[in-house]
Design a protein around this motif. Structure first.
Motif, PDB file in Angstrom:
ATOM      1  N   THR A  97      -8.823   6.707 -47.820  1.00 48.82           N
ATOM      2  CA  THR A  97      -7.783   7.648 -48.237  1.00 48.82           C
ATOM      3  C   THR A  97      -6.543   6.822 -48.568  1.00 48.82           C
ATOM      4  O   THR A  97      -5.751   6.809 -49.789  1.00 48.82           O
ATOM      5  CB  THR A  97      -7.352   8.788 -47.413  1.00 48.82           C
ATOM      6  OG1 THR A  97      -8.342   9.810 -47.384  1.00 48.82           O
ATOM      7  CG2 THR A  97      -6.242   9.674 -47.939  1.00 48.82           C
ATOM      8  N   THR A  98      -6.280   5.996 -47.667  1.00 48.59           N
ATOM      9  CA  THR A  98      -5.171   4.836 -47.577  1.00 48.59           C
ATOM     10  C   THR A  98      -5.605   3.956 -48.937  1.00 48.59           C
ATOM     11  O   THR A  98      -4.508   3.683 -49.745  1.00 48.59           O
ATOM     12  CB  THR A  98      -5.388   4.173 -46.363  1.00 48.59           C
ATOM     13  OG1 THR A  98      -5.040   4.955 -45.323  1.00 48.59           O
ATOM     14  CG2 THR A  98      -4.156   3.172 -46.463  1.00 48.59           C
ATOM     15  N   VAL A  99      -6.776   3.476 -49.107  1.00 50.73           N
ATOM     16  CA  VAL A  99      -7.181   2.789 -50.359  1.00 50.73           C
ATOM     17  C   VAL A  99      -6.851   3.419 -51.808  1.00 50.73           C
ATOM     18  O   VAL A  99      -6.304   2.927 -52.665  1.00 50.73           O
ATOM     19  CB  VAL A  99      -8.414   2.075 -50.424  1.00 50.73           C
ATOM     20  CG1 VAL A  99      -8.827   1.513 -51.459  1.00 50.73           C
ATOM     21  CG2 VAL A  99      -8.449   1.053 -49.046  1.00 50.73           C
ATOM     22  N   GLU A 100      -7.280   4.689 -51.791  1.00 50.07           N
ATOM     23  CA  GLU A 100      -7.203   5.403 -52.858  1.00 50.07           C
ATOM     24  C   GLU A 100      -5.828   5.635 -53.360  1.00 50.07           C
ATOM     25  O   GLU A 100      -5.257   5.649 -54.479  1.00 50.07           O
ATOM     26  CB  GLU A 100      -7.961   6.944 -52.686  1.00 50.07           C
ATOM     27  CG  GLU A 100      -9.400   6.672 -52.832  1.00 50.07           C
ATOM     28  CD  GLU A 100     -10.040   7.752 -52.311  1.00 50.07           C
ATOM     29  OE1 GLU A 100     -11.248   8.063 -52.565  1.00 50.07           O
ATOM     30  OE2 GLU A 100      -9.573   8.675 -51.538  1.00 50.07           O
ATOM     31  N   LYS A 101      -4.832   6.196 -52.207  1.00 48.58           N
ATOM     32  CA  LYS A 101      -3.526   6.091 -52.402  1.00 48.58           C
ATOM     33  C   LYS A 101      -2.833   5.182 -53.079  1.00 48.58           C
ATOM     34  O   LYS A 101      -1.887   5.112 -53.706  1.00 48.58           O
ATOM     35  CB  LYS A 101      -2.876   6.713 -51.175  1.00 48.58           C
ATOM     36  CG  LYS A 101      -3.310   8.356 -51.021  1.00 48.58           C
ATOM     37  CD  LYS A 101      -2.565   8.776 -49.877  1.00 48.58           C
ATOM     38  CE  LYS A 101      -2.992  10.418 -49.801  1.00 48.58           C
ATOM     39  NZ  LYS A 101      -2.338  10.911 -48.448  1.00 48.58           N
ATOM     40  N   GLY A 102      -3.199   3.888 -52.307  1.00 46.89           N
ATOM     41  CA  GLY A 102      -2.519   2.875 -52.532  1.00 46.89           C
ATOM     42  C   GLY A 102      -3.086   2.107 -54.117  1.00 46.89           C
ATOM     43  O   GLY A 102      -2.358   1.660 -54.677  1.00 46.89           O
TER      44      GLY A 102
END
Length: 110
Positions: A97-102
């Protein structure tokens, strides 16, 4: 060289979610031979088998492929994410999720 190739075969096969036994059956070789190839315990490979591996896994670089390509990093990260998901699904979900949002954030800045 075959040991490096064997490691690449294992990573690509695993990333496709194919078990060693199922892949060996698909390629019409014994699971033992495929395992030995993946772990570098064999030093022979027939050209016809190499062609099958290339067809299934796109194992060898094609002339237009850049040797400094980031794809091996993607494959390695995907493998590690799958390992993390097995032992810590919440952590894997958080990381993804963090990678996608980033990515979304950085792409909006361009």
């Amino acid at each position: 060289m075959l040991q490096d190739m064997g490691q690449r075969i294992r990573i690509l096969r695993s990333n496709k979610g194919i078990s060693l036994n199922a892949f060996a059956e698909k390629l019409n070789v014994s699971p033992g031979y495929l395992s030995n190839l993946e772990t570098g315990k064999t030093d022979t490979i027939q050209l016809s088998f190499l062609e099958k591996l290339q067809s299934e896994l796109h194992l060898l670089p094609i002339e237009s492929e850049n040797l400094n390509d980031i794809n091996p990093r993607y494959l390695h990260a995907l493998k590690k994410l799958k390992e993390l998901e097995q032992c810590n699904p919440e952590g894997a979900d958080y990381l993804l999720t963090t990678v996608e949002k980033g990515l979304e954030l950085l792409l909006k800045q361009e």
